[in-house]
Scaffold this active site. Structure first.
Site, PDB file in Angstrom:
ATOM      1  N   SER A  74       0.802  -1.225   0.000  1.00  0.00           N
ATOM      2  CA  SER A  74       0.000   0.000   0.000  1.00  0.00           C
ATOM      3  C   SER A  74       0.838   1.280   0.000  1.00  0.00           C
ATOM      4  O   SER A  74       1.590   1.524  -0.930  1.00  0.00           O
ATOM      5  CB  SER A  74      -0.941  -0.068   1.207  1.00  0.00           C
ATOM      6  OG  SER A  74      -1.811   1.023   1.213  1.00  0.00           O
ATOM      7  N   ASP A 322      -1.653   1.263  -3.562  1.00  0.00           N
ATOM      8  CA  ASP A 322      -2.377   0.136  -4.155  1.00  0.00           C
ATOM      9  C   ASP A 322      -3.794   0.537  -4.566  1.00  0.00           C
ATOM     10  O   ASP A 322      -4.630  -0.321  -4.841  1.00  0.00           O
ATOM     11  CB  ASP A 322      -2.386  -1.089  -3.223  1.00  0.00           C
ATOM     12  CG  ASP A 322      -3.102  -0.830  -1.897  1.00  0.00           C
ATOM     13  OD1 ASP A 322      -3.229   0.346  -1.510  1.00  0.00           O
ATOM     14  OD2 ASP A 322      -3.540  -1.803  -1.263  1.00  0.00           O
ATOM     15  N   ASP A 324      -6.425   1.861  -3.065  1.00  0.00           N
ATOM     16  CA  ASP A 324      -7.666   1.671  -2.310  1.00  0.00           C
ATOM     17  C   ASP A 324      -8.004   2.876  -1.436  1.00  0.00           C
ATOM     18  O   ASP A 324      -8.938   2.829  -0.638  1.00  0.00           O
ATOM     19  CB  ASP A 324      -7.670   0.367  -1.496  1.00  0.00           C
ATOM     20  CG  ASP A 324      -6.616   0.320  -0.412  1.00  0.00           C
ATOM     21  OD1 ASP A 324      -5.811   1.271  -0.315  1.00  0.00           O
ATOM     22  OD2 ASP A 324      -6.594  -0.676   0.338  1.00  0.00           O
ATOM     23  N   ALA A 436     -10.872   8.809   7.660  1.00  0.00           N
ATOM     24  CA  ALA A 436     -10.438  10.146   7.251  1.00  0.00           C
ATOM     25  C   ALA A 436      -9.314  10.053   6.214  1.00  0.00           C
ATOM     26  O   ALA A 436      -9.196  10.896   5.329  1.00  0.00           O
ATOM     27  CB  ALA A 436      -9.982  10.930   8.475  1.00  0.00           C
ATOM     28  N   ASN A 437      -8.518   8.967   6.249  1.00  0.00           N
ATOM     29  CA  ASN A 437      -7.400   8.830   5.314  1.00  0.00           C
ATOM     30  C   ASN A 437      -7.829   8.528   3.877  1.00  0.00           C
ATOM     31  O   ASN A 437      -6.991   8.404   2.995  1.00  0.00           O
ATOM     32  CB  ASN A 437      -6.408   7.775   5.821  1.00  0.00           C
ATOM     33  CG  ASN A 437      -7.027   6.383   5.889  1.00  0.00           C
ATOM     34  OD1 ASN A 437      -7.992   6.069   5.184  1.00  0.00           O
ATOM     35  ND2 ASN A 437      -6.478   5.528   6.738  1.00  0.00           N
ATOM     36  N   THR A 561       0.089  -0.727  13.276  1.00  0.00           N
ATOM     37  CA  THR A 561       1.073  -0.919  12.207  1.00  0.00           C
ATOM     38  C   THR A 561       2.469  -0.416  12.565  1.00  0.00           C
ATOM     39  O   THR A 561       3.417  -0.675  11.841  1.00  0.00           O
ATOM     40  CB  THR A 561       0.630  -0.184  10.924  1.00  0.00           C
ATOM     41  OG1 THR A 561       0.561   1.214  11.219  1.00  0.00           O
ATOM     42  CG2 THR A 561      -0.711  -0.657  10.419  1.00  0.00           C
ATOM     43  N   ARG A 566      -0.640   6.335  19.283  1.00  0.00           N
ATOM     44  CA  ARG A 566      -1.108   7.496  18.529  1.00  0.00           C
ATOM     45  C   ARG A 566      -1.987   8.370  19.420  1.00  0.00           C
ATOM     46  O   ARG A 566      -2.803   7.871  20.207  1.00  0.00           O
ATOM     47  CB  ARG A 566      -1.901   7.072  17.300  1.00  0.00           C
ATOM     48  CG  ARG A 566      -1.070   6.316  16.303  1.00  0.00           C
ATOM     49  CD  ARG A 566      -1.670   6.357  14.905  1.00  0.00           C
ATOM     50  NE  ARG A 566      -1.038   5.371  14.042  1.00  0.00           N
ATOM     51  CZ  ARG A 566       0.143   5.524  13.441  1.00  0.00           C
ATOM     52  NH1 ARG A 566       0.832   6.638  13.608  1.00  0.00           N
ATOM     53  NH2 ARG A 566       0.634   4.569  12.685  1.00  0.00           N
TER      54      ARG A 566
HETATM   55  C1  16G Z   1      -4.111  -0.005   8.000  1.00  0.00           C
HETATM   56  C2  16G Z   1      -5.587  -0.072   7.689  1.00  0.00           C
HETATM   57  C3  16G Z   1      -6.204   1.309   7.736  1.00  0.00           C
HETATM   58  C4  16G Z   1      -5.924   1.975   9.077  1.00  0.00           C
HETATM   59  C5  16G Z   1      -4.455   1.944   9.406  1.00  0.00           C
HETATM   60  C6  16G Z   1      -4.256   2.359  10.861  1.00  0.00           C
HETATM   61  C7  16G Z   1      -6.716  -1.584   6.137  1.00  0.00           C
HETATM   62  C8  16G Z   1      -6.838  -2.057   4.709  1.00  0.00           C
HETATM   63  N1  16G Z   1      -5.817  -0.616   6.352  1.00  0.00           N
HETATM   64  O1  16G Z   1      -3.419   0.684   7.023  1.00  0.00           O
HETATM   65  O2  16G Z   1      -7.587   1.144   7.562  1.00  0.00           O
HETATM   66  O3  16G Z   1      -6.362   3.316   9.051  1.00  0.00           O
HETATM   67  O4  16G Z   1      -3.952   0.617   9.271  1.00  0.00           O
HETATM   68  O5  16G Z   1      -2.914   2.274  11.198  1.00  0.00           O
HETATM   69  O6  16G Z   1      -7.397  -2.065   7.023  1.00  0.00           O
HETATM   70  P1  16G Z   1      -2.452   2.392  12.711  1.00  0.00           P
HETATM   71  O7  16G Z   1      -3.074   1.261  13.494  1.00  0.00           O
HETATM   72  O8  16G Z   1      -0.975   2.349  12.657  1.00  0.00           O
HETATM   73  O9  16G Z   1      -2.945   3.719  13.207  1.00  0.00           O
HETATM   74 MG    MG Z   2      -3.864   1.055   0.425  1.00  0.00          MG
END
Ligand code: 16G
Ligand code: MG
Length: 604
Positions: A74, A322, A324, A436-437, A561, A566
């Protein structure tokens, strides 16, 4: 167990444990919010296992149904890659499927693997679920340099599993090559047409995807109230993030032009929007200073790697790596040296201009809801229910606008697309969900389908059927969302500018921060992440901080992630939002074993 099948298991075991072992660079491979995502260099062994286990998951589906695998990371930079699975209805894995995948991907005990395969083989012999029906595992990948290699490994793992386990069966592995993530979801959904409404023709291919959405867009643009009615047609400049969405935008644009030419004569003066695709693979580094994540988080226009525009661009959008996610924006003429980029010869200053507007996921959801509300007001009673699903990150002004001005219900879901998707499906006939993203879509219930068919049959109005055809119901899709927004602005609203769209409401100033702590897993939140439940000292302190500013709202959550906590804060003024964010960051640092320097109000 027959000797021959034992022998076949040996070859699978030697592939996953000896030929392509799991890299020991990581202790545990976790299935995160959006699948497995790591540095590509440590993913070889993982990919073989994912391929193998995907076949086991495919064989476990109750009837003859297809599944998909997408290889992409992504919005991460080019050094990363990732892999995620798509279920028969086009959506993502269930929690128990995620648990199964994660447990076995990390398993290195040969005996346990052998037992798993033997159990599976036994189960297949007894139940023979796929003896007369074909099941396909669809593969797609983005344009990253390592994606073909990782895709090949995934296919190898899947093929080894088929060869070893599935005697006399119809299991196919179909590599579609380069796809956007939503294209892969579309293919999986259209391969399982029982999940489609009667008015959507199954077209499970890349070209089928392009035709489906081009046709719906052209129909709506040429049959709307303002179609051909003198709408200002200004070009839409698309930032493809130097990724896989760029080529797809070009194909979609060509298909739209062809259809409009065929329609010429019937459609009067509607010539459609000129869609101009920029930032393709190789034009610049993937996702670097371009793409939706950059535009939304940095509040800066992208670098247009194919030649920096020196004129004002009033109608632009940016996709992520990607395709989306999407955000819309306008930009002032390029002013010099807004972004400094280092290279081997020293600093290179790249003119980028300034953002004039940013229309994020909150604004896209509200635009859709605004138009649909008007359309539903015009139909006789028995309208389907409609509502919006947001996350805690949605700006408070947007939530207030939906509840007070649009008079629509709002549900707040946990961060991560799968949570929003389910909340939208469970709560509404027309469930509009956006982060929001810029990731989001609209999901429609059976009741909506019946309503749309009735509108077409009894009232000669195809609007709702065509609208459903223009939207990818499986997943947020930058390309469909792009066409939908363009139709809403240019046709349904009779020629709105981004300025008019932006003026629907004013966002509250907000601030996002990250805090490093020793162990973020000690932090727990309530279901929709608006409150911190553990450690129990945190929430009272956050409440206290919120009471010190006007319209203050703050929440904290451990990232899914990144290794950070946060912090989000918003308030009536920029100063108050920044103060509240700093207070909340300090609370996290003080109560959750912060690491490094204590955050201070002067850190931004
Ligand atoms: C991932 C999620 C996205 C979310 C982000 C939060 C999918 C396809 N993507 O990119 O929806 O906003 O994680 O990231 O589910 P964070 O947990 O690091 O804040
Ligand atoms: Mg993506």
């Amino acid at each position: 167990m027959s000797p021959s099948s034992s022998f076949r298991f040996d070859s699978v075991l030697s592939l996953i444990l000896k030929d392509q072992p799991l890299s020991d660079a990581l202790q545990h491979y976790g299935y995160g919010t959006a699948g497995f995502r790591f540095k590509a260099s440590i993913m070889d062994g993982l990919m073989v296992r994912v391929g193998l286990l995907s076949i086991l998951l495919l064989l476990e589906t109750p009837s003859s149904e297809d599944m998909g695998i997408m290889i992409t990371a992504s919005h991460n930079d080019e050094s990363y890659n990732g892999v995620k699975l798509a279920r028969p209805d086009g959506s993502m894995l269930t929690p128990s499927q995620e648990d199964f995948l994660t447990a076995w991907v990390n398993e290195n005990d040969a005996e346990k693997w052998k037992r798993l395969l033997e159990d599976k083989a036994e189960n297949l012999r007894t139940n023979q679920p796929c003896s007369d029906s074909e099941r396909t595992l669809h593969l797609g990948r983005d344009t990253r340099v390592h994606s073909p290699h990782l895709s090949l490994l995934c296919c190898q793992g899947a093929q080894a599993c088929v060869d070893a386990l599935v005697v006399n069966s119809n299991v196919r592995i179909l590599d579609h090559g380069v796809l956007t993530t939503p294209m892969l979801h579309h293919i999986v959904l259209h391969s399982n047409p029982q999940y489609l409404p009667s008015y959507i023709t199954p077209r499970p291919s890349r070209n089928g995807y392009i035709q489906t959405f081009a046709e719906a867009y052209v129909y709506l643009m040429t049959h709307g109230e303002s179609a051909g009615g003198g709408t200002t047609i200004n070009a839409l400049h698309v930032d493809g993030a130097c990724g896989v969405g760029h080529q797809a935008v070009k194909e979609l644009t060509l298909a739209i032009q062809d259809l409009l030419e065929e329609n010429d004569g019937q459609s009067g003066s509607c010539t459609g929007t000129v869609i101009s695709a920029h930032n393709g693979p190789g034009d610049g580094p993937l996702n670097l200073d371009c793409g939706s994540e950059h535009v939304q988080k940095q509040l800066l226009p992208p670098i247009w790697y194919d030649g920096t525009p020196t004129t004002t661009l009033d109608y632009c959008c940016a996709l992520d790596g990607d395709a989306d996610r999407i955000v819309f924006f306008g930009q002032d003429a390029a002013s010099p040296s807004t972004v400094s980029k280092g290279d081997e010869d020293g600093d290179v200053e790249t003119p980028t201009g300034q953002l004039t507007h940013l229309l994020d996921g909150d604004k896209i959801a509200i635009l859709i809801a605004h138009v649909l509300k008007e359309k539903l007001n015009d139909v006789p009673d028995g309208s389907p229910t409609m509502g919006i699903v947001q996350t805690a990150y949605a700006n408070g002004a947007s939530t207030k606008y939906v509840e007070s001005t649009l008079n629509l219900p709002v549900k707040v879901a946990k961060t991560g697309v799968k949570h929003l998707h389910h909340a939208a499906v469970e709560n509404f006939d027309i469930g509009i969900y956006f982060e929001a993203n810029g990731h989001g879509t609209v999901v429609f219930s059976k009741a909506f389908e019946e309503f749309a068919i009735k509108q077409q049959q009894n009232f000669n109005s195809s609007f709702f059927v065509k609208l459903h055809q223009l939207i990818n119901p499986a997943v947020g899709d930058a390309l469909c969302d792009m066409l939908l927004v363009d139709f809403l602005l240019k046709s349904a609203l009779g020629g709105w500018t981004l300025q008019q769209w932006n003026d629907m409401y004013q966002d509250l100033p907000s601030r996002m921060l990250k805090v490093k702590v020793q162990d973020r897993s000690i932090i727990r939140c309530n279901d929709n992440e608006t409150e911190c439940t553990e450690p129990d000292t945190v929430q009272p302190l956050l409440q206290q901080a919120m009471s010190t500013v006007n319209q203050g709202r703050t929440f904290i959550r451990p990232s899914g992630t990144e290794d950070v906590v946060r912090v989000y804060a918003e308030a009536a003024t920029r100063e108050e939002a920044d103060t509240l964010a700093a207070l909340a960051a300090q609370i996290v640092y003080d109560t959750c074993n912060g690491v490094g320097d204590r955050p201070s109000a002067s850190s931004f």
